[in-house]
Design a protein around this motif. Structure first.
Motif, PDB file in Angstrom:
ATOM      1  N   LEU A  12       0.832  -1.207   0.000  1.00  8.94           N
ATOM      2  CA  LEU A  12       0.000   0.000   0.000  1.00  8.94           C
ATOM      3  C   LEU A  12       0.865   1.256   0.000  1.00  8.94           C
ATOM      4  CD1 LEU A  12      -2.798  -0.969   2.513  1.00  8.94           C
ATOM      5  CD2 LEU A  12      -2.892  -0.843   0.040  1.00  8.94           C
ATOM      6  N   LEU A  13       1.906   1.241   0.827  1.00  6.74           N
ATOM      7  CA  LEU A  13       2.825   2.383   0.848  1.00  6.74           C
ATOM      8  C   LEU A  13       3.464   2.562  -0.525  1.00  6.74           C
ATOM      9  CD1 LEU A  13       4.576   1.944   4.298  1.00  6.74           C
ATOM     10  CD2 LEU A  13       3.053   3.781   3.578  1.00  6.74           C
ATOM     11  N   PHE A  14       3.856   1.448  -1.100  1.00  4.44           N
ATOM     12  CA  PHE A  14       4.459   1.483  -2.437  1.00  4.44           C
ATOM     13  C   PHE A  14       3.504   2.103  -3.449  1.00  4.44           C
ATOM     14  CE2 PHE A  14       5.275  -0.580  -6.544  1.00  4.44           C
ATOM     15  CZ  PHE A  14       6.622  -0.300  -6.691  1.00  4.44           C
ATOM     16  N   PHE A  15       2.254   1.688  -3.370  1.00  7.17           N
ATOM     17  CA  PHE A  15       1.201   2.216  -4.256  1.00  7.17           C
ATOM     18  C   PHE A  15       1.122   3.740  -4.137  1.00  7.17           C
ATOM     19  CE2 PHE A  15      -3.577   2.872  -4.647  1.00  7.17           C
ATOM     20  CZ  PHE A  15      -3.614   2.739  -6.014  1.00  7.17           C
ATOM     21  N   VAL A  16       1.035   4.223  -2.898  1.00 10.36           N
ATOM     22  CA  VAL A  16       0.916   5.666  -2.681  1.00 10.36           C
ATOM     23  C   VAL A  16       2.155   6.388  -3.197  1.00 10.36           C
ATOM     24  CG1 VAL A  16       0.666   7.456  -0.935  1.00 10.36           C
ATOM     25  CG2 VAL A  16      -0.578   5.317  -0.711  1.00 10.36           C
ATOM     26  N   MET A  17       3.324   5.799  -2.942  1.00  6.89           N
ATOM     27  CA  MET A  17       4.571   6.467  -3.343  1.00  6.89           C
ATOM     28  C   MET A  17       4.710   6.543  -4.853  1.00  6.89           C
ATOM     29  SD  MET A  17       7.305   5.034  -0.624  1.00  6.89           S
ATOM     30  CE  MET A  17       7.109   5.355   1.115  1.00  6.89           C
ATOM     31  N   VAL A  18       4.371   5.450  -5.541  1.00  9.24           N
ATOM     32  CA  VAL A  18       4.484   5.473  -7.010  1.00  9.24           C
ATOM     33  C   VAL A  18       3.567   6.537  -7.581  1.00  9.24           C
ATOM     34  CG1 VAL A  18       4.033   4.174  -9.115  1.00  9.24           C
ATOM     35  CG2 VAL A  18       5.220   3.092  -7.243  1.00  9.24           C
ATOM     36  N   VAL A  19       2.344   6.623  -7.034  1.00 11.78           N
ATOM     37  CA  VAL A  19       1.416   7.646  -7.529  1.00 11.78           C
ATOM     38  C   VAL A  19       1.996   9.033  -7.284  1.00 11.78           C
ATOM     39  CG1 VAL A  19      -0.865   8.645  -7.208  1.00 11.78           C
ATOM     40  CG2 VAL A  19      -0.599   6.183  -7.267  1.00 11.78           C
ATOM     41  N   THR A  20       2.662   9.213  -6.140  1.00 10.60           N
ATOM     42  CA  THR A  20       3.252  10.515  -5.817  1.00 10.60           C
ATOM     43  C   THR A  20       4.340  10.910  -6.809  1.00 10.60           C
ATOM     44  OG1 THR A  20       2.959   9.825  -3.537  1.00 10.60           O
ATOM     45  CG2 THR A  20       4.167  11.859  -3.892  1.00 10.60           C
ATOM     46  N   LEU A  21       5.046   9.910  -7.341  1.00 11.44           N
ATOM     47  CA  LEU A  21       6.156  10.216  -8.243  1.00 11.44           C
ATOM     48  C   LEU A  21       5.695  10.938  -9.504  1.00 11.44           C
ATOM     49  CD1 LEU A  21       8.334   6.976  -8.116  1.00 11.44           C
ATOM     50  CD2 LEU A  21       8.719   9.145  -6.977  1.00 11.44           C
ATOM     51  N   PHE A  22       4.470  10.658  -9.952  1.00 13.45           N
ATOM     52  CA  PHE A  22       4.053  11.196 -11.245  1.00 13.45           C
ATOM     53  C   PHE A  22       3.848  12.709 -11.236  1.00 13.45           C
ATOM     54  CE2 PHE A  22       3.600   6.779 -12.126  1.00 13.45           C
ATOM     55  CZ  PHE A  22       3.877   6.678 -13.471  1.00 13.45           C
ATOM     56  N   PRO A  23       3.100  13.259 -10.276  1.00 13.76           N
ATOM     57  CA  PRO A  23       3.007  14.721 -10.232  1.00 13.76           C
ATOM     58  C   PRO A  23       4.379  15.366 -10.061  1.00 13.76           C
ATOM     59  CG  PRO A  23       1.381  13.731  -8.790  1.00 13.76           C
ATOM     60  CD  PRO A  23       2.252  12.625  -9.269  1.00 13.76           C
ATOM     61  N   LEU A  24       5.244  14.738  -9.245  1.00 12.26           N
ATOM     62  CA  LEU A  24       6.572  15.303  -9.022  1.00 12.26           C
ATOM     63  C   LEU A  24       7.439  15.182 -10.267  1.00 12.26           C
ATOM     64  CD1 LEU A  24       7.327  13.886  -5.466  1.00 12.26           C
ATOM     65  CD2 LEU A  24       6.581  16.180  -6.072  1.00 12.26           C
ATOM     66  N   GLY A  25       7.350  14.026 -10.907  1.00 14.07           N
ATOM     67  CA  GLY A  25       8.269  13.751 -12.013  1.00 14.07           C
ATOM     68  C   GLY A  25       7.792  14.265 -13.344  1.00 14.07           C
ATOM     69  N   SER A  84      -4.719  19.644 -15.509  1.00 14.85           N
ATOM     70  CA  SER A  84      -5.181  19.080 -16.787  1.00 14.85           C
ATOM     71  C   SER A  84      -4.469  17.763 -17.090  1.00 14.85           C
ATOM     72  CB  SER A  84      -4.933  20.084 -17.912  1.00 14.85           C
ATOM     73  OG  SER A  84      -3.568  20.395 -17.974  1.00 14.85           O
ATOM     74  N   PHE A  85      -3.136  17.732 -16.837  1.00 13.37           N
ATOM     75  CA  PHE A  85      -2.391  16.494 -17.098  1.00 13.37           C
ATOM     76  C   PHE A  85      -2.856  15.375 -16.174  1.00 13.37           C
ATOM     77  CE2 PHE A  85       1.031  13.826 -15.359  1.00 13.37           C
ATOM     78  CZ  PHE A  85       1.280  13.052 -16.475  1.00 13.37           C
ATOM     79  N   LEU A  86      -2.970  15.712 -14.886  1.00  9.25           N
ATOM     80  CA  LEU A  86      -3.312  14.670 -13.918  1.00  9.25           C
ATOM     81  C   LEU A  86      -4.703  14.108 -14.183  1.00  9.25           C
ATOM     82  CD1 LEU A  86      -1.818  16.112 -10.640  1.00  9.25           C
ATOM     83  CD2 LEU A  86      -1.034  14.148 -11.941  1.00  9.25           C
TER      84      LEU A  86
END
Lengths: 241, 247
Positions: free
Chosen positions: A44-57, A63-65
């Motif tokens: 679950l933590l991994f899931f949240v972290m991967v999702v976090t990477l996209f707005p940051l990266g 509009s993109f999100l």
């Protein structure tokens, strides 16, 4: 690992019915998991972290999100299921429980199905429950979040089922983790395509019934065929050691 | 018929048959492929829309066609491995998987080269292309799993299961064009219909497909022979064979 953390299977009896045996395996897997809660939390933590990477990266633009959000969540869910698959049989393989499971009078594929269902309840289902929160964070609208949850609800069991084949095949091998991903990701692609396609169709205001039905078909196909394949693969991996 | 079946299971018997068959496969394959390609590249008429650039079809279609059918052949061999435990079937799977990988790659590569002048891009996320890419991954997975398991018998059966699971992908490749119906033109050959192109175009294409099939047969025999020699290296007949070759 001591005995009181990992309860022993008590099925060694012809009088135990198939359903009772499946229930036993299912309940035991849940019990083992709840005694090692960190293992539950990690995907679950991994899931949240991967999702976090996209707005940051990539871009925090709304509009993109909104455009990419469903895809990001689906990919993140897929990866965290993939990450958790290694645990599906590994511990039971290490301490010999798996051999006992193979020796049961009940058909192995049903016991494997019970294990896979337990795996889904422990990883797939929490991901689905967590999805609305992350959906809001990537600015999906309410309707899209609903459809996304529905597709994940149908899709994550498929991921667990297909994954169980890979986990069984790579059991006890060197560098099993990477190999598992190599084998399984290609098989995940159709599920991913239809999962995100459903949400995209919903965002355009189209009817999603047909898409959902197709995903349901994937689920039925995986549910009927995958346990046989993983049971056969388990027997091979066990005879290998 | 059953006797034939049992004989087919014997690596030694196959080795002899393959040795006799291979020159024919090689000669036929080279001839047909040369004929098909020379006819296609030099004499077939220009396409009215795509001009000369369409001529890569004479390489693209055979590679793509055979790349897919190798996987189906592997799936059949996988069933044979699992059901009858026939040694030769898993030798086949092991021998042809890398060939399938290379042909899939060639199909993707020639497709990219063809795509540039006609679609204006090297790559497009079209259903057909994507499923070919998945096929490439599947071949990669099969090879990786085979390499990872040391025990020969376990490797054979594990790979067989993986191949069978992956074969679910083949119908998706086949019908994806009709389902998603995007940029890629529909299949060139259909068993049930007359080809939609003139005979001057499809005959050389058919020749090169058949030629490549024969060449693949030759290569498969060669690779299987190598694998058989390796696996049976402790047996009498292999020792005799090798010593005879040396003497």
């Amino acid at each position: 690992m001591n005995a009181d953390v990992r309860p022993v299977l008590k099925l060694r009896d012809d009088t135990v019915g198939v359903l009772a045996a499946m229930r036993g395996v299912f309940a035991r897997d849940l019990k083992v998991a709840f005694r090692q809660r960190q293992d539950l939390l990690n995907p679950l933590l991994f899931f949240v972290m991967v999702v976090t990477l996209f707005p940051l990266g990539v871009s925090p633009e709304v509009s993109f999100l909104r455009e990419a959000g469903a895809g990001i969540l689906w990919v993140a869910a897929l990866l965290s299921v993939l990450l958790s698959l290694d645990h599906l049989f590994r511990h039971d393989f290490d301490d010999g429980t798996l051999e006992q499971l193979v020796l049961q009078p009940q058909p192995l594929f049903l016991l494997v199905l019970a294990k896979t269902m337990a795996h889904w309840v422990l990883t797939g289902l929490p991901l689905v429950i967590l999805t609305p929160v992350l959906g809001v964070m990537v600015h999906l609208d309410g309707n899209s979040i609903g459809v996304l949850c529905l597709t994940l609800l149908i899709g994550t069991p498929v991921l667990s089922l297909i994954g169980s084949i890979g986990a069984a095949l790579t059991l006890g091998l060197r560098s099993a983790g990477v190999l598992l991903s190599l084998l399984i990701i290609p098989l995940y692609i159709p599920v991913l395509i239809f999962g995100t396609g459903t949400v995209a169709a919903a965002a355009e205001g189209a009817q999603v019934g047909a898409y959902v039905a197709l995903m349901g078909a994937f689920l039925v196909l995986a549910l009927t065929l995958a346990p046989f394949a993983s049971a056969a693969a388990l027997r091979i991996s066990l005879s290998n050691g | 018929m059953w006797q034939f079946f049992h004989k087919l299971g014997s690596p030694k018997w196959f080795f002899g048959i393959a040795t006799r068959l291979m020159p024919w496969l090689l000669a036929g394959g080279v001839l047909l492929l040369m004929a098909g390609i020379v006819w296609g590249l030099a004499f077939a008429p220009k396409d009215y829309l795509q001009g000369n650039s369409y001529r890569i079809i004479f390489i693209h279609v055979p590679t793509a066609f055979i790349a897919q059918s190798i996987y189906i052949m592997m799936a059949v061999a996988a069933v044979v491995t699992l059901v009858w435990r026939m040694k030769l079937a898993d030798v086949f799977v092991k021998a042809v998987a890398p060939v399938g990988l290379v042909l899939t790659f060639l199909a993707l590569f020639t497709g990219a080269v063809w795509g540039k002048p006609t679609w204006g891009t090297w790559w497009i996320w079209d259903a057909r292309l994507t499923s070919m890419l998945i096929l490439l991954f599947l071949y990669g997975g099969v090879i990786a799993l085979d390499r990872a398991i040391n025990d020969e018998k376990s490797a054979a059966r594990a790979v067989a299961i993986l191949v069978l699971v992956g074969v679910v992908n083949i119908p998706i490749i086949k019908y994806s064009v009709e389902w998603w119906n995007t940029l890629h033109q529909p299949a060139t050959f259909k068993l049930t219909e007359k080809p939609s192109m003139p005979a001057d175009m499809w005959v050389p294409l058919l020749l090169s497909v058949l030629g490549l099939y024969l060449l693949f047969g030759w290569l498969a025999c060669l690779r299987m022979q190598t694998e058989i020699l390796f696996r049976e290296q402790r047996t009498r007949w292999v020792k005799d064979y090798v010593m005879a070759g040396r003497g």
